[in-house]
Design a protein around this motif. Sequence first.
Motif, mmCIF file in Angstrom:
data_model
loop_
_atom_site.group_PDB
_atom_site.id
_atom_site.type_symbol
_atom_site.label_atom_id
_atom_site.label_comp_id
_atom_site.label_asym_id
_atom_site.label_seq_id
_atom_site.Cartn_x
_atom_site.Cartn_y
_atom_site.Cartn_z
ATOM 1 N N GLY A 226 36.297 -10.053 -57.129
ATOM 2 C CA GLY A 226 35.575 -9.966 -55.855
ATOM 3 C C GLY A 226 34.302 -9.157 -55.891
ATOM 4 N N GLY A 227 34.247 -8.126 -56.740
ATOM 5 C CA GLY A 227 33.032 -7.326 -56.826
ATOM 6 C C GLY A 227 32.625 -6.727 -55.499
ATOM 7 N N THR A 228 31.413 -7.038 -55.071
ATOM 8 C CA THR A 228 30.873 -6.522 -53.808
ATOM 9 C C THR A 228 31.789 -6.836 -52.644
ATOM 10 N N TRP A 229 32.361 -8.028 -52.629
ATOM 11 C CA TRP A 229 33.189 -8.438 -51.494
ATOM 12 C C TRP A 229 34.583 -7.823 -51.532
ATOM 13 N N ARG A 230 34.987 -7.337 -52.672
ATOM 14 C CA ARG A 230 36.232 -6.560 -52.752
ATOM 15 C C ARG A 230 36.001 -5.151 -52.226
ATOM 16 N N ASP A 231 34.856 -4.584 -52.570
ATOM 17 C CA ASP A 231 34.601 -3.172 -52.292
ATOM 18 C C ASP A 231 34.102 -2.909 -50.875
ATOM 19 N N ASN A 232 33.311 -3.817 -50.318
ATOM 20 C CA ASN A 232 32.707 -3.580 -49.007
ATOM 21 C C ASN A 232 33.631 -4.062 -47.896
ATOM 22 N N THR A 233 34.492 -3.167 -47.468
ATOM 23 C CA THR A 233 35.494 -3.491 -46.442
ATOM 24 C C THR A 233 35.212 -2.786 -45.122
ATOM 25 N N TYR A 234 33.968 -2.343 -44.933
ATOM 26 C CA TYR A 234 33.618 -1.620 -43.710
ATOM 27 C C TYR A 234 33.758 -2.518 -42.487
ATOM 28 N N PRO A 235 33.902 -1.949 -41.297
ATOM 29 C CA PRO A 235 34.039 -2.748 -40.072
ATOM 30 C C PRO A 235 32.828 -3.653 -39.869
ATOM 31 N N GLY A 236 33.093 -4.924 -39.606
ATOM 32 C CA GLY A 236 32.019 -5.869 -39.344
ATOM 33 C C GLY A 236 31.420 -6.517 -40.570
#
Length: 505
Positions: A43-53
């Motif tokens: 996932g890379g970026t999409w695994r790590d960036n789990t911030y709201p919105g």
Amino acid sequence: MPRSLAVDHVIVGAGFAGIAAAIKLDEDGERDVVVLEKGHDVGGTWRDNTYPGAACDVPSQLYSFSFAPNPDWSMSFSPQPEIQAYIERVARESGVLERFRFDTEVTAATWDGATQRWHVTARGPEGEQTYVSRTLITGTGALSEPKLPEIEGIDGFTGELFHSAQWDADADLAGKRVAVIGTGASAIQIVPKLQEQVAHLDLYQRTAPYVMPRHDRTYSRLERAALRHVPGLQKLYRTAIYWGRETYVPGFTWNPALAMPAQKMALKNLADAVADPDLRAALTPDFQIGCKRILISNTYYPAVASDNVELVTDGIARIDGNAILTRDGTRREVDVLVVATGFATTDLPIAHLVTGRTGETLAERWTESGMAAYKGTTVPEFPNLFTIVGPNTGLGHSSMVFIIESQVAYLRDAIRTMRAQGLGAVEPTEQATSDWNDDLHRRMRRTVWNSGGCASWYLDEHGRNTTLWPRTTFTFRRLLARFDAEQYVLSPEHTTTPTQEVVSA
């Protein structure tokens, strides 16, 4: 003692780039591959960036693999959980996951000219191991290493502090005093979500961005069924979105005046949402649209205009305990500090770990002139190194997945050429690399990124744009359609090759 394991190809990173490379190499019969990923999953970026919105700002029909269409996107701009689930599914169904090594971080990669192999050292759950490989393919991308701002006292902040790319899901923000530093792509998604739950939010803005309306919509069940079952419909959606996005290119790269309709639309978006003239003035950009990344949101401006949000445009002087002090002398106490200040895009962390045939690292080679590669993919003095999402491959208008697939096609053809001609090493010539980059930066001079009147993360410390591609994406694909061996130093394969598995001293 650490083991040395011989493989044909090492891929670093398990985001879109690493997965595409692994899948496409597998299709070519190149199955002696290992993918090293420092995170716990793909996932890379999409695994790590789990911030709201968290969501994509490129339509999902285009921000996905051409070889793995997904008819089940819930919205035209999909949220992070759906994108991550898509990446996981593609990796799982491809049958290549057994070659992935998670929680494994590359610590060094060194070229050995005697054996024409890369020695890639990585630290994982079973300790340290060295992979001896024919090629090294990096797919770590530019948005992988969170960047903290250089603010005096930030290390001594006594409240909770986290970067937008390292979101603390356990943090209870309800009723808290929260500060957000930054007004980039992540911040404009975070701020509306936080505004709804915090007692007070201070938003620290250095430069006001252009924010376009987000023309998002939910796909109905009937539409999703049609995308799944009607032949060619999903390809038609993707093609229409692709060409619509390409219409932005002339305004970015040729004549900024062509982008004036978009600029007016962004300013109307601001005027419609913010009634207060002083706040509206503070939120109005002072540069041409496109000079910095164009953002999209329908909720950002209303959130900033809310009673519990204060926009702070005075520069931050320092942090003292639980308070942020601005240069005008104001002290604002906060419970939670959210840093949304982006990533290390012009000084790639992987470049400090990769050492070429001269004994220099990539970072050392790029110290004087900034990042540069041939076709954004290969670098002189670094044989058999292929960098996906390398220098000047970024986009300001369309899907990076398109660029990734173009580069993967190029490296596949390079490997086929090596196999067919019995080559042990391929390395672009200095002349080819210089010609490519001279032309690229000549074209860059008239782009809005260089003439639009702003400072952005696109530019390095020398003021050079080493991040973006200054032409159409279909031109990039055409230029990388075949491996142009005539622009390379080609070395026959040595007769001495590593055994399949040896124990190093």
